[in-house]
Design an enzyme around this catalytic site. Structure first.
Site, PDB file in Angstrom:
ATOM      1  N   SER A  26     -45.567   5.045 -25.683  1.00 24.35           N
ATOM      2  CA  SER A  26     -45.232   5.590 -27.011  1.00 24.35           C
ATOM      3  C   SER A  26     -44.980   7.098 -26.968  1.00 24.35           C
ATOM      4  O   SER A  26     -44.300   7.632 -27.850  1.00 24.35           O
ATOM      5  CB  SER A  26     -46.336   5.272 -28.016  1.00 24.35           C
ATOM      6  OG  SER A  26     -47.572   5.793 -27.562  1.00 24.35           O
ATOM      7  N   ASP A 276     -54.647  11.043 -35.700  1.00 25.52           N
ATOM      8  CA  ASP A 276     -54.034  10.691 -34.420  1.00 25.52           C
ATOM      9  C   ASP A 276     -53.840  11.993 -33.626  1.00 25.52           C
ATOM     10  O   ASP A 276     -53.010  12.831 -33.986  1.00 25.52           O
ATOM     11  CB  ASP A 276     -52.682  10.003 -34.673  1.00 25.52           C
ATOM     12  CG  ASP A 276     -51.966   9.604 -33.381  1.00 25.52           C
ATOM     13  OD1 ASP A 276     -52.219  10.222 -32.324  1.00 25.52           O
ATOM     14  OD2 ASP A 276     -51.120   8.691 -33.442  1.00 25.52           O
ATOM     15  N   HIS A 279     -50.315  11.441 -30.406  1.00 25.46           N
ATOM     16  CA  HIS A 279     -48.868  11.566 -30.614  1.00 25.46           C
ATOM     17  C   HIS A 279     -48.535  12.904 -31.278  1.00 25.46           C
ATOM     18  O   HIS A 279     -49.427  13.603 -31.761  1.00 25.46           O
ATOM     19  CB  HIS A 279     -48.380  10.372 -31.442  1.00 25.46           C
ATOM     20  CG  HIS A 279     -48.651   9.067 -30.760  1.00 25.46           C
ATOM     21  ND1 HIS A 279     -49.714   8.265 -31.077  1.00 25.46           N
ATOM     22  CD2 HIS A 279     -48.023   8.470 -29.724  1.00 25.46           C
ATOM     23  CE1 HIS A 279     -49.727   7.203 -30.278  1.00 25.46           C
ATOM     24  NE2 HIS A 279     -48.711   7.309 -29.440  1.00 25.46           N
TER      25      HIS A 279
END
Ligand SMILES: *[C@@H]1O[C@H](CO)[C@@H](O)[C@H](O)[C@H]1NC(C)=O
Ligand SMILES: *[C@@H]1O[C@H](CO)[C@@H](O)[C@H](O)[C@H]1NC(C)=O
Ligand SMILES: *[C@@H]1O[C@H](CO)[C@@H](O)[C@H](O)[C@H]1NC(C)=O
Ligand SMILES: *[C@@H]1O[C@H](CO)[C@@H](O)[C@H](O)[C@H]1NC(C)=O
Ligand SMILES: *[C@@H]1O[C@H](CO)[C@@H](O)[C@H](O)[C@H]1NC(C)=O
Length: 300
Positions: A26, A276, A279
């Site tokens: 990702s 998060d 990311h």
């Protein structure tokens, strides 16, 4: 050497009639998305571009029609075949890869003119990693051999290099590898209060020598050793983004992302719990990674 300002038109001209493909996890999907954003700014007309994802979400293709160019992303978090290959459902705690399986995903990379690989975070579940020598489907834990994370990671990296040797013409194609992307899940790493993470962080880390506890130098070193050793024949361009990204505790998506499940009252009361810190926001840091890629593509 200086970094060059990203010129989307020059990049698109270079990609005319070509395919650029990002392969990995990702974080590489984020770099791919950044690249699409940077390029599509030079293609104002909606009819001149398209963005499509395969039904299983493994493969995403951005097309710049007038250039007959594509920029693609292919989900393969370990590069090798693994039990986390489902692009949608991959929350697997007992992760395993299959030894010698690079062709499993590799057949989908054939014909790419520029390949950008990454793989790191998925390997870091402990000090050892499970490798199976037979089929991955239905493999049981007892079928797997435990090897050190460094050995398993090196095995995947070497297999990827062998695939590149076998499938790419170095006169006409380019291969990149993006280094480890750091996380900011523990504010004590940068001298913050215990229990904190990237949530509510708005400034960079100023200490030039800062290195977080998640950065496993022993795993990163594996790549350097292979590229200086038995992999030295492959003209792979290494995008060393780790140190420059280490400073950016302020650049993560934090709480500003799509939540797939409704937040609980406890989470709402304490946003740190769902921030998060892996990311990155876009526009943002990963645009810099692509400026580095751009510089190395045109001014190697
Ligand atoms: C478009 O690009 C592909 C490679 O991605 C190439 O095979 C094809 O010949 C190109 N088509 C035209 C019309 O240039
Ligand atoms: C992977 O396969 C190679 C070649 O068959 C073998 O030499 C190696 O020992 C295997 N590694 C593991 C961890 O099973
Ligand atoms: C690549 O270029 C070199 C030097 O021009 C040439 O000798 C070689 O045959 C080329 N390789 C391929 C696969 O075309
Ligand atoms: C966020 O950071 C600011 C400045 O450091 C601080 O005043 C504030 O209390 C913090 N907010 C939360 C919810 O932690
Ligand atoms: C990546 O860059 C850092 C410094 O920014 C350096 O310490 C490290 O050795 C580099 N890694 C490789 C594999 O070149």
């Amino acid at each position: 050497a200086c970094m060059r300002r990203f010129n989307p038109t020059q990049m698109l001209e270079t990609l005319r009639g070509k395919r650029m493909m990002f392969v990995g996890d990702s974080l590489n999907r984020g770099q791919f998305t950044s690249m699409v954003c940077l390029l599509q700014s030079a293609i104002p007309s909606p009819e001149a571009k398209s963005f499509e994802m395969s039904p299983d979400q493994q493969h995403t293709v951005f097309t710049a029609r007038e250039y007959n160019a594509t920029v693609e992303f292919y989900w393969a978090p370990f590069l090798l075949q693994s039990n986390a290959d489902d692009a949608v459902v991959h929350k697997i705690s007992d992760r395993m890869v299959r030894n010698g399986s690079i062709a499993h995903h590799g057949r989908h990379w054939e014909g790419a003119d520029v390949l950008v690989f990454n793989t790191y975070l998925w390997w870091c579940t402990g000090l050892r990693f499970r490798v199976v020598n037979g089929p991955i489907a239905g493999a049981r834990e007892e079928d797997a051999a435990w090897v050190s994370t460094e050995e398993a990671y090196g095995m995947a990296f070497r297999d990827m290099l062998q695939w590149v040797r076998d499938n790419m013409d170095f006169n006409t194609t380019r291969v990149f590898f993006t280094s480890m992307s750091p996380t900011h899940g523990k504010s004590q790493d940068w001298g913050g209060a215990a229990g904190g993470n990237c949530y509510n962080e708005t400034a960079m880390i100023e200490d030039a020598g800062y290195w977080g506890t998640d950065g496993r130098r022993s795993v990163m070193r594996v790549i350097g050793e292979i590229l200086d050793g038995d992999g030295a024949d492959v003209p792979l361009t290494f995008l060393n983004v780790t140190q420059l990204s280490m400073y950016r505790k302020d650049a993560h998506t934090s709480i500003y992302k799509k939540q797939w499940n409704p937040l609980t009252p406890e989470q709402v009361a304490d946003p740190r719990t769902y921030a998060d810190c892996v990311h990155w926001c876009l526009p943002g840091l990963q645009d810099t990674w692509n400026e580095l890629l751009y510089s190395k593509l045109f001014y190697p």
